[in-house]
Write an enzyme that holds these catalytic residues in place. Sequence first.
Site, PDB file in Angstrom:
ATOM      1  N   ASN A  10      -1.540  12.895  -2.724  1.00 54.70           N
ATOM      2  CA  ASN A  10      -2.771  12.742  -3.495  1.00 54.70           C
ATOM      3  C   ASN A  10      -3.934  13.192  -2.605  1.00 54.70           C
ATOM      4  O   ASN A  10      -4.336  12.467  -1.700  1.00 54.70           O
ATOM      5  CB  ASN A  10      -2.914  11.258  -3.894  1.00 54.70           C
ATOM      6  CG  ASN A  10      -4.234  10.969  -4.572  1.00 54.70           C
ATOM      7  OD1 ASN A  10      -4.991  11.878  -4.913  1.00 54.70           O
ATOM      8  ND2 ASN A  10      -4.516   9.688  -4.775  1.00 54.70           N
ATOM      9  N   HIS A  99      -5.178   4.742 -10.812  1.00 58.44           N
ATOM     10  CA  HIS A  99      -5.373   4.575  -9.363  1.00 58.44           C
ATOM     11  C   HIS A  99      -6.496   3.562  -9.115  1.00 58.44           C
ATOM     12  O   HIS A  99      -7.488   3.536  -9.844  1.00 58.44           O
ATOM     13  CB  HIS A  99      -5.717   5.929  -8.731  1.00 58.44           C
ATOM     14  CG  HIS A  99      -5.650   5.900  -7.237  1.00 58.44           C
ATOM     15  ND1 HIS A  99      -6.644   5.337  -6.466  1.00 58.44           N
ATOM     16  CD2 HIS A  99      -4.702   6.334  -6.375  1.00 58.44           C
ATOM     17  CE1 HIS A  99      -6.303   5.435  -5.183  1.00 58.44           C
ATOM     18  NE2 HIS A  99      -5.129   6.036  -5.098  1.00 58.44           N
ATOM     19  N   GLU A 101      -8.831   3.482  -7.117  1.00 66.41           N
ATOM     20  CA  GLU A 101     -10.179   4.049  -6.937  1.00 66.41           C
ATOM     21  C   GLU A 101     -10.819   4.308  -8.291  1.00 66.41           C
ATOM     22  O   GLU A 101     -12.041   4.230  -8.434  1.00 66.41           O
ATOM     23  CB  GLU A 101     -10.095   5.325  -6.076  1.00 66.41           C
ATOM     24  CG  GLU A 101      -9.880   4.969  -4.610  1.00 66.41           C
ATOM     25  CD  GLU A 101      -9.179   6.035  -3.780  1.00 66.41           C
ATOM     26  OE1 GLU A 101      -9.070   7.182  -4.231  1.00 66.41           O
ATOM     27  OE2 GLU A 101      -8.738   5.698  -2.657  1.00 66.41           O
ATOM     28  N   GLU A 173       0.579   0.276  -4.994  1.00 66.11           N
ATOM     29  CA  GLU A 173      -0.409   0.588  -3.962  1.00 66.11           C
ATOM     30  C   GLU A 173      -1.315  -0.617  -3.738  1.00 66.11           C
ATOM     31  O   GLU A 173      -2.320  -0.785  -4.446  1.00 66.11           O
ATOM     32  CB  GLU A 173      -1.263   1.776  -4.395  1.00 66.11           C
ATOM     33  CG  GLU A 173      -0.475   3.047  -4.612  1.00 66.11           C
ATOM     34  CD  GLU A 173      -1.339   4.288  -4.359  1.00 66.11           C
ATOM     35  OE1 GLU A 173      -0.917   5.136  -3.576  1.00 66.11           O
ATOM     36  OE2 GLU A 173      -2.441   4.377  -4.939  1.00 66.11           O
ATOM     37  N   SER A 219      -1.601   3.888   3.257  1.00 67.20           N
ATOM     38  CA  SER A 219      -1.497   4.165   4.700  1.00 67.20           C
ATOM     39  C   SER A 219      -0.084   4.549   5.142  1.00 67.20           C
ATOM     40  O   SER A 219       0.344   4.210   6.243  1.00 67.20           O
ATOM     41  CB  SER A 219      -2.018   2.969   5.517  1.00 67.20           C
ATOM     42  OG  SER A 219      -3.389   2.745   5.231  1.00 67.20           O
TER      43      SER A 219
HETATM   44  P1  PGA Z   1      -3.671   6.540   1.740  1.00 63.74           P
HETATM   45  O1  PGA Z   1      -3.927   6.641   0.145  1.00 63.74           O
HETATM   46  O2  PGA Z   1      -2.301   7.097   2.005  1.00 63.74           O
HETATM   47  O3  PGA Z   1      -4.761   7.373   2.335  1.00 63.74           O
HETATM   48  O4  PGA Z   1      -3.771   5.089   2.087  1.00 63.74           O
HETATM   49  C1  PGA Z   1      -2.895   6.410  -0.766  1.00 63.74           C
HETATM   50  C2  PGA Z   1      -3.387   6.579  -2.176  1.00 63.74           C
HETATM   51  O5  PGA Z   1      -4.516   6.167  -2.472  1.00 63.74           O
HETATM   52  O6  PGA Z   1      -2.664   7.121  -3.037  1.00 63.74           O
END
Ligand code: PGA
Length: 262
Positions: A10, A99, A101, A173, A219
């Site tokens: 992503n 997601h 976000e 996540e 992460s």
């Molecule tokens: P990250 O993001 O690997 O930078 O923690 C994962 C994601 O938001 O899909």
Amino acid sequence: MTRKFHVIGNWKLHHFMEDSRKLARAVLDGSRQYLDSMVVGVSPVHTTLWAVHGELSDRPENFWLVGQNAYHENEGAFTGAVSYRHLKDAGCDGAIVGHSERRRIFRESDDEIMAQLESAIRAQLHVIYCIGETGEEREAGKTLDVIERQLGEALRHVPPSGRQAIKFIVAYEPVWAIGTGVNATPEQAQEVHAAIREIIAGRWTSEEADRVPILYGGSLKPSNAREIFSMPDVDGGLVGGASLKADTFLDLVRIASEVAGK
Ligand code: PGA
């Protein structure tokens, strides 16, 4: 094992046109040897999708171009919006829905996300549906309640056609692990992944639950991926930061391919 491993990058709001094409090409070339047994995908910024689709014109079925997110309506007076049909039209094989976000920064409601889920499935895209608790919710012991709510609602919105074609993929996540450098431990991931599979088995059937790939995200990096990928209910990863460079992402793909036969 009836499920394939999936490793999806992503890219979020990173990379302009040229870098996107180069990175997509490098990822396809570097992962081709693994694509018989697993799915690899890249998810670039909307404006670069068509160009990346062109760059990836020789990609096999198991290499996916994935749209990051879209609005639930297909067309109309919605300035600035992009629909899931438009993602499909731009060459996407799949799309991310829900997601954290989008839920948090863009304030998308549960209702909007459910409408997006239906719209993405109608557009014949593989859906990567994201769920996960915040740090506060985990500390309050509410992790499994949050998972049950976010997933239970989604399972009601997936039509039988979405189940049969294995169009529905879950990404666990934990919000506290995204972009923070702090990953869930393999045991924490396994506990939630097993609960997710149980919830799916309860709402659908256990055969269907067995087929749904459940990806971990938060992460992920080459130094922690092997342990996490080795857990019995972890079927790959949704990768943010570590997907922005070809060599790091390809390390994750290689590790996944080694673990996939577990
Ligand atoms: P990250 O993001 O690997 O930078 O923690 C994962 C994601 O938001 O899909």
